[in-house]
Design a protein around this motif. Sequence first.
Motif, PDB file in Angstrom:
ATOM      1  N   ARG A   1       0.833  -1.207   0.000  1.00 12.81           N
ATOM      2  CA  ARG A   1       0.000   0.000   0.000  1.00 12.81           C
ATOM      3  C   ARG A   1       0.864   1.252   0.000  1.00 12.81           C
ATOM      4  O   ARG A   1       0.549   2.243  -0.671  1.00 12.81           O
ATOM      5  CB  ARG A   1      -0.935  -0.003   1.207  1.00 12.81           C
ATOM      6  CG  ARG A   1      -2.012  -1.079   1.155  1.00 12.81           C
ATOM      7  CD  ARG A   1      -2.996  -0.947   2.313  1.00 12.81           C
ATOM      8  NE  ARG A   1      -3.874  -2.109   2.375  1.00 12.81           N
ATOM      9  CZ  ARG A   1      -3.802  -3.069   3.289  1.00 12.81           C
ATOM     10  NH1 ARG A   1      -2.885  -2.994   4.248  1.00 12.81           N
ATOM     11  NH2 ARG A   1      -4.635  -4.087   3.261  1.00 12.81           N
TER      12      ARG A   1
ATOM     13  N   HIS B   1      -5.427   1.240  -4.756  1.00 10.73           N
ATOM     14  CA  HIS B   1      -6.345   0.760  -5.792  1.00 10.73           C
ATOM     15  C   HIS B   1      -5.785  -0.351  -6.662  1.00 10.73           C
ATOM     16  O   HIS B   1      -6.504  -0.901  -7.496  1.00 10.73           O
ATOM     17  CB  HIS B   1      -6.781   1.927  -6.682  1.00 10.73           C
ATOM     18  CG  HIS B   1      -7.532   2.979  -5.939  1.00 10.73           C
ATOM     19  ND1 HIS B   1      -8.780   2.762  -5.395  1.00 10.73           N
ATOM     20  CD2 HIS B   1      -7.201   4.267  -5.631  1.00 10.73           C
ATOM     21  CE1 HIS B   1      -9.193   3.858  -4.788  1.00 10.73           C
ATOM     22  NE2 HIS B   1      -8.253   4.784  -4.917  1.00 10.73           N
TER      23      HIS B   1
ATOM     24  N   ASN C   1      -9.881 -15.063  -5.612  1.00  5.60           N
ATOM     25  CA  ASN C   1     -10.509 -13.850  -5.105  1.00  5.60           C
ATOM     26  C   ASN C   1      -9.633 -12.650  -5.453  1.00  5.60           C
ATOM     27  O   ASN C   1      -8.469 -12.593  -5.045  1.00  5.60           O
ATOM     28  CB  ASN C   1     -10.698 -13.968  -3.593  1.00  5.60           C
ATOM     29  CG  ASN C   1     -11.519 -12.832  -3.013  1.00  5.60           C
ATOM     30  OD1 ASN C   1     -12.371 -12.281  -3.680  1.00  5.60           O
ATOM     31  ND2 ASN C   1     -11.255 -12.499  -1.759  1.00  5.60           N
TER      32      ASN C   1
ATOM     33  N   VAL D   1      -9.226  -8.511  -5.268  1.00  4.16           N
ATOM     34  CA  VAL D   1      -9.678  -7.306  -4.574  1.00  4.16           C
ATOM     35  C   VAL D   1      -8.659  -6.195  -4.825  1.00  4.16           C
ATOM     36  O   VAL D   1      -7.614  -6.415  -5.428  1.00  4.16           O
ATOM     37  CB  VAL D   1      -9.831  -7.557  -3.053  1.00  4.16           C
ATOM     38  CG1 VAL D   1     -10.886  -8.609  -2.772  1.00  4.16           C
ATOM     39  CG2 VAL D   1      -8.492  -7.963  -2.435  1.00  4.16           C
ATOM     40  N   THR D   2      -8.953  -4.997  -4.353  1.00  3.54           N
ATOM     41  CA  THR D   2      -7.952  -3.934  -4.360  1.00  3.54           C
ATOM     42  C   THR D   2      -7.071  -4.072  -3.120  1.00  3.54           C
ATOM     43  O   THR D   2      -7.448  -4.748  -2.148  1.00  3.54           O
ATOM     44  CB  THR D   2      -8.609  -2.548  -4.358  1.00  3.54           C
ATOM     45  OG1 THR D   2      -9.339  -2.392  -3.129  1.00  3.54           O
ATOM     46  CG2 THR D   2      -9.554  -2.383  -5.549  1.00  3.54           C
TER      47      THR D   2
ATOM     48  N   ALA E   1      -6.643  -1.907  -0.937  1.00  2.00           N
ATOM     49  CA  ALA E   1      -7.378  -1.346   0.194  1.00  2.00           C
ATOM     50  C   ALA E   1      -8.254  -2.400   0.859  1.00  2.00           C
ATOM     51  O   ALA E   1      -8.495  -2.356   2.071  1.00  2.00           O
ATOM     52  CB  ALA E   1      -8.231  -0.168  -0.274  1.00  2.00           C
ATOM     53  N   GLU E   2      -8.744  -3.347   0.079  1.00  2.00           N
ATOM     54  CA  GLU E   2      -9.656  -4.370   0.597  1.00  2.00           C
ATOM     55  C   GLU E   2      -8.935  -5.634   1.058  1.00  2.00           C
ATOM     56  O   GLU E   2      -9.547  -6.494   1.710  1.00  2.00           O
ATOM     57  CB  GLU E   2     -10.670  -4.750  -0.488  1.00  2.00           C
ATOM     58  CG  GLU E   2     -11.543  -3.583  -0.944  1.00  2.00           C
ATOM     59  CD  GLU E   2     -12.245  -3.858  -2.256  1.00  2.00           C
ATOM     60  OE1 GLU E   2     -13.445  -3.545  -2.358  1.00  2.00           O
ATOM     61  OE2 GLU E   2     -11.588  -4.381  -3.178  1.00  2.00           O
ATOM     62  N   ALA E   3      -7.670  -5.780   0.722  1.00  4.03           N
ATOM     63  CA  ALA E   3      -6.931  -7.012   1.032  1.00  4.03           C
ATOM     64  C   ALA E   3      -6.703  -7.150   2.529  1.00  4.03           C
ATOM     65  O   ALA E   3      -6.354  -6.186   3.210  1.00  4.03           O
ATOM     66  CB  ALA E   3      -5.605  -7.013   0.297  1.00  4.03           C
ATOM     67  N   LYS E   4      -6.876  -8.366   3.046  1.00  7.70           N
ATOM     68  CA  LYS E   4      -6.667  -8.644   4.458  1.00  7.70           C
ATOM     69  C   LYS E   4      -5.724  -9.834   4.607  1.00  7.70           C
ATOM     70  O   LYS E   4      -5.732 -10.760   3.784  1.00  7.70           O
ATOM     71  CB  LYS E   4      -7.995  -8.954   5.139  1.00  7.70           C
ATOM     72  CG  LYS E   4      -9.102  -7.969   4.861  1.00  7.70           C
ATOM     73  CD  LYS E   4      -9.785  -7.545   6.135  1.00  7.70           C
ATOM     74  CE  LYS E   4     -10.870  -6.487   5.858  1.00  7.70           C
ATOM     75  NZ  LYS E   4     -10.279  -5.175   5.675  1.00  7.70           N
TER      76      LYS E   4
ATOM     77  N   SER F   1     -14.896  -5.551  -6.893  1.00 12.89           N
ATOM     78  CA  SER F   1     -13.991  -6.472  -6.214  1.00 12.89           C
ATOM     79  C   SER F   1     -14.802  -7.707  -5.894  1.00 12.89           C
ATOM     80  O   SER F   1     -15.974  -7.788  -6.183  1.00 12.89           O
ATOM     81  CB  SER F   1     -13.443  -5.853  -4.925  1.00 12.89           C
ATOM     82  OG  SER F   1     -14.483  -5.600  -4.030  1.00 12.89           O
ATOM     83  N   GLY F   2     -14.112  -8.682  -5.308  1.00  7.45           N
ATOM     84  CA  GLY F   2     -14.806  -9.908  -4.946  1.00  7.45           C
ATOM     85  C   GLY F   2     -14.305 -11.086  -5.736  1.00  7.45           C
ATOM     86  O   GLY F   2     -13.299 -10.991  -6.431  1.00  7.45           O
TER      87      GLY F   2
END
Length: 265
Positions: free
Chosen positions: A182, A188, A205, A207-208, A210-213, A261-262
């Motif tokens: 990041r 993004h 899966n 994602v961006t 920002a959404e990654a965990k 995303s998703g």
Amino acid sequence: MSGWLAIAGLGPGDAALVTPEVEAALAEATHVVGYIPYIARVAPRAGLTLHPSDNRVELDRARHALEMAAAGARVVVVSSGDPGVFAMASAVFEALEGAPEWQELDIRVLPGITAMLAAAARAGAPLGHDFCAINLSDNLKPWVVIERRLRLAAQADFAMAFYNPRSKSRPKGFARVLEILREECGAHQLITFARAVSTLEERINTVTLAEAKPEMADMRTVVLMGNSATRRVGRFVYTPRMFPGEAGAGSPSESARAQGSGQVE
């Protein structure tokens, strides 16, 4: 010497992705040596001895295989994916380096389909431009080296493939990886989590950042990080072959790269 040694890649998991060359070597082998889960993928038969071992004894495994081949056995050392990508080919040649008496053996490296390439194919073409692969485990190299390579690759705008992202013994390292990405790439950029590719447990899966965990990854996951040009097209993710700024290349808008995303079905 009548024996031989083949260092073979079993692919990402599906038997259909094992190459005919590897299948032929396994059919001729008298001994198969490898990490326990990979040996479990080799069908037992008469005349074949299986030698499973732990994943932290690569050099011992390599020396054992070389000794058996030197004694006349037909030996296959198995890895998942490709044996030359974070796998047993390097360990065999490291063992061979200090043993000139084995250097005239018939030794072959049989390529396989890597988890990285199988995952990229499922997602679309996220590695369509320049890319690099980084093993995020610090078992064989210090974390400072991992972080330096990660930052430099991100600054150079490579697409990236990450192996061994997160284990029970290293639960915090991948969180730090996401922080670094990041910092260097922004929020993004697209990142794909490809788990158990080519098996019944497969999950892809995208994602961006920002959404990654961190919990989206485990040791059965290959993580694919696009470059600044990577974007979605329908259910797929791809990186254009012509980089933005080159003649005739169109630069994707921020919204095109970040749209949705998703899960990629």
